[in-house]
Motif scaffolding. Structure first.
Motif, PDB file in Angstrom:
ATOM      1  N   ARG A  52      -3.530 -28.525 -59.019  1.00 14.76           N
ATOM      2  CA  ARG A  52      -4.523 -27.468 -59.172  1.00 14.76           C
ATOM      3  C   ARG A  52      -4.903 -27.414 -60.640  1.00 14.76           C
ATOM      4  O   ARG A  52      -4.073 -27.095 -61.494  1.00 14.76           O
ATOM      5  CB  ARG A  52      -3.960 -26.115 -58.709  1.00 14.76           C
ATOM      6  N   ASP A  91      -7.864 -24.354 -53.332  1.00 13.28           N
ATOM      7  CA  ASP A  91      -7.423 -22.965 -53.328  1.00 13.28           C
ATOM      8  C   ASP A  91      -6.014 -22.897 -53.910  1.00 13.28           C
ATOM      9  O   ASP A  91      -5.110 -23.591 -53.430  1.00 13.28           O
ATOM     10  CB  ASP A  91      -7.413 -22.424 -51.897  1.00 13.28           C
ATOM     11  N   PRO A  92      -5.783 -22.085 -54.955  1.00 13.92           N
ATOM     12  CA  PRO A  92      -4.448 -22.014 -55.560  1.00 13.92           C
ATOM     13  C   PRO A  92      -3.348 -21.651 -54.571  1.00 13.92           C
ATOM     14  O   PRO A  92      -2.198 -22.091 -54.728  1.00 13.92           O
ATOM     15  CB  PRO A  92      -4.602 -20.928 -56.620  1.00 13.92           C
ATOM     16  N   SER A  93      -3.664 -20.871 -53.551  1.00 16.05           N
ATOM     17  CA  SER A  93      -2.639 -20.462 -52.594  1.00 16.05           C
ATOM     18  C   SER A  93      -2.063 -21.654 -51.828  1.00 16.05           C
ATOM     19  O   SER A  93      -0.946 -21.585 -51.313  1.00 16.05           O
ATOM     20  CB  SER A  93      -3.200 -19.434 -51.613  1.00 16.05           C
ATOM     21  N   GLU A  94      -2.823 -22.763 -51.770  1.00 18.52           N
ATOM     22  CA  GLU A  94      -2.330 -23.956 -51.081  1.00 18.52           C
ATOM     23  C   GLU A  94      -1.131 -24.572 -51.788  1.00 18.52           C
ATOM     24  O   GLU A  94      -0.376 -25.344 -51.189  1.00 18.52           O
ATOM     25  CB  GLU A  94      -3.455 -25.000 -50.981  1.00 18.52           C
ATOM     26  N   GLY A 102       1.523 -23.204 -52.535  1.00 17.88           N
ATOM     27  CA  GLY A 102       2.739 -22.698 -51.913  1.00 17.88           C
ATOM     28  C   GLY A 102       3.176 -23.457 -50.680  1.00 17.88           C
ATOM     29  O   GLY A 102       4.228 -23.158 -50.104  1.00 17.88           O
ATOM     30  N   GLU A 103       2.403 -24.467 -50.281  1.00 20.48           N
ATOM     31  CA  GLU A 103       2.789 -25.287 -49.135  1.00 20.48           C
ATOM     32  C   GLU A 103       3.772 -26.387 -49.523  1.00 20.48           C
ATOM     33  O   GLU A 103       4.338 -27.061 -48.669  1.00 20.48           O
ATOM     34  CB  GLU A 103       1.540 -25.907 -48.503  1.00 20.48           C
ATOM     35  N   GLU A 150      -3.093 -15.611 -58.208  1.00 22.66           N
ATOM     36  CA  GLU A 150      -3.875 -16.547 -57.398  1.00 22.66           C
ATOM     37  C   GLU A 150      -3.022 -17.250 -56.346  1.00 22.66           C
ATOM     38  O   GLU A 150      -3.456 -17.477 -55.225  1.00 22.66           O
ATOM     39  CB  GLU A 150      -4.536 -17.579 -58.301  1.00 22.66           C
ATOM     40  N   ILE A 151      -1.789 -17.579 -56.711  1.00 25.44           N
ATOM     41  CA  ILE A 151      -0.921 -18.303 -55.776  1.00 25.44           C
ATOM     42  C   ILE A 151      -0.377 -17.383 -54.699  1.00 25.44           C
ATOM     43  O   ILE A 151      -0.265 -17.755 -53.531  1.00 25.44           O
ATOM     44  CB  ILE A 151       0.248 -18.973 -56.535  1.00 25.44           C
ATOM     45  N   GLY A 152      -0.053 -16.151 -55.098  1.00 27.84           N
ATOM     46  CA  GLY A 152       0.592 -15.241 -54.149  1.00 27.84           C
ATOM     47  C   GLY A 152       2.046 -15.621 -53.954  1.00 27.84           C
ATOM     48  O   GLY A 152       2.661 -16.236 -54.825  1.00 27.84           O
ATOM     49  N   GLN A 153       2.602 -15.255 -52.807  1.00 27.67           N
ATOM     50  CA  GLN A 153       3.992 -15.597 -52.512  1.00 27.67           C
ATOM     51  C   GLN A 153       4.038 -16.894 -51.707  1.00 27.67           C
ATOM     52  O   GLN A 153       3.655 -16.913 -50.543  1.00 27.67           O
ATOM     53  CB  GLN A 153       4.670 -14.454 -51.748  1.00 27.67           C
ATOM     54  N   PRO A 154       4.475 -17.990 -52.334  1.00 24.28           N
ATOM     55  CA  PRO A 154       4.466 -19.285 -51.644  1.00 24.28           C
ATOM     56  C   PRO A 154       5.431 -19.313 -50.471  1.00 24.28           C
ATOM     57  O   PRO A 154       6.635 -19.087 -50.634  1.00 24.28           O
ATOM     58  CB  PRO A 154       4.890 -20.272 -52.740  1.00 24.28           C
TER      59      PRO A 154
END
Length: 267
Positions: free
Chosen positions: A36, A57-60, A62-63, A82-86
Motif C-alpha cells: 500500500r 484499499d488500506p483495509s485490505e 489486514g488480510e 485507514e487499516i482498522g482492525q486487521p
C-alpha cells in the motif's frame, strides 16, 4: 491466487529496499506480498519491477498474516484509522522511529507487535537491524522476523529501553560517517588528488577498515596502533584530530541524537 502473507504499508526508500531484498532472497513469492503506497507512480513501478500485489484499499492489508509498517511516524494515526482492525493479521512489525511497543499494542490490541530499527545500508543488503519484541511473540514469529531482516544485513535483539540508543548510533550513524567521508575526500582534493580518485580512496578505505575490524575481530584502538608508526604520517594526523576534539564531537553527536530520539518518542 496465493494466500497473502505480508502486507507492507509504505513504499519509500526503506520499504522498497526491503521488498526488493525479500523478493531476491526468496523470503516470500511476489504474489504472497502486497504493498500500500499512496504515490501511485511509485507503487506502479514497484509492482512492475517485483510482481507484487497493490492494495487499492488500506483495509485490505489486514488480510495478510503479517502487517509491516514502513511509514513516517507522523502518519501512523492516519494509517491505523485507514487499516482498522486487521482480521487475519497475527503479527505487526514496525520500522517507525519513536513509536513504542505500547503505542503499537494500543493500536493493534489483537495482534502481537514488534518494533525494529534498521539503517540505510539495508538498501544494499549491508544493514543492521535492532529488534525488540512485544508480549506474547512466539519463538516461531521471532524466527520469522529475524529471517526478514537477515535478508538485508545483520540482526541484534535489544530491550526497548535501548532503542533510542540504537537510533542514535546505527540509525543516525550513516549520516555521521558520510560527513567524515566528505571531509576526507575534500582533504584529499586539498592536497592535490582529483575528486573521483579521492572519493574512491576514501570510500574504499572506510569499507575496507570496517571489513578488517569485523573479520579479524580487532578492537579499533588496536588497529589504530598497528597503522601508527613513531614519528610517521598517521600520528601527525591523529594529533590534529585529538586537538580538534573529533573523538569527543562524535560521542556528543550520538548523545544529541539519543536525546532527540527520546524527545520524539514523548511528543
Amino acid at each position: 491466487m496465493e494466500q497473502l502473507l505480508l502486507s507492507v504499508i509504505g513504499g519509500g526508500a526503506m520499504g522498497s529496499a526491503l521488498l526488493r531484498r525479500w523478493v531476491a532472497a526468496g523470503v516470500y513469492s511476489p504474489k504472497q506480498m502486497a504493498l500500500r503506497e499512496v504515490d501511485k507512480d511509485r507503487a506502479t513501478a514497484l509492482q512492475q519491477e517485483l510482481g507484487i500485489r497493490l492494495l487499492a484499499d488500506p483495509s485490505e492489508a489486514g488480510e495478510a498474516e503479517i502487517l509491516f509498517l514502513a511509514v513516517k511516524p507522523q502518519v501512523f494515526p492516519q494509517v491505523v484509522a485507514e487499516i482498522g482492525q486487521p482480521a487475519a493479521t497475527e503479527l505487526v512489525i514496525s520500522i517507525m522511529a519513536g513509536i513504542p511497543l505500547q503505542q503499537l499494542q494500543q493500536a493493534f490490541p489483537r495482534q502481537k507487535v514488534v518494533r525494529t530499527m534498521p539503517n540505510t545500508p539495508a538498501l544494499v543488503g549491508a544493514g543492521i537491524t535492532a529488534i525488540c519484541y512485544g508480549p506474547g511473540v512466539t519463538p516461531q514469529q521471532r524466527d520469522l522476523v529475524e529471517r526478514l531482516f537477515r535478508a538485508v544485513g545483520q540482526v541484534v535483539t535489544v530491550p526497548e529501553s535501548q532503542m533510542d540508543a540504537v537510533t542514535a548510533l546505527s540509525g543516525s550513524g550513516p549520516g555521521y560517517l558520510a560527513v567524515i567521508l566528505e571531509a576526507l575526500i575534500d582533504g584529499g582534493v586539498g592536497v592535490g588528488l582529483p575528486r573521483p580518485i579521492a572519493t574512491q580512496l576514501a570510500v574504499q578505505t572506510l569499507a575496507g577498515t570496517a571489513a578488517l575490524l569485523q573479520q579479524e575481530q580487532l578492537h579499533p584502538a588496536l588497529l589504530k596502533d598497528q597503522v601508527t608508526s613513531p614519528g610517521g604520517t598517521t600520528i601527525a594526523g591523529l594529533q590534529v584530530l585529538e586537538q580538534a576534539g573529533v573523538r569527543g564531537a562524535l560521542m556528543q553527536a550520538v548523545r544529541a541524537a539519543y536525546e532527540r530520539s527520546r524527545q520524539l518518542q514523548g511528543s
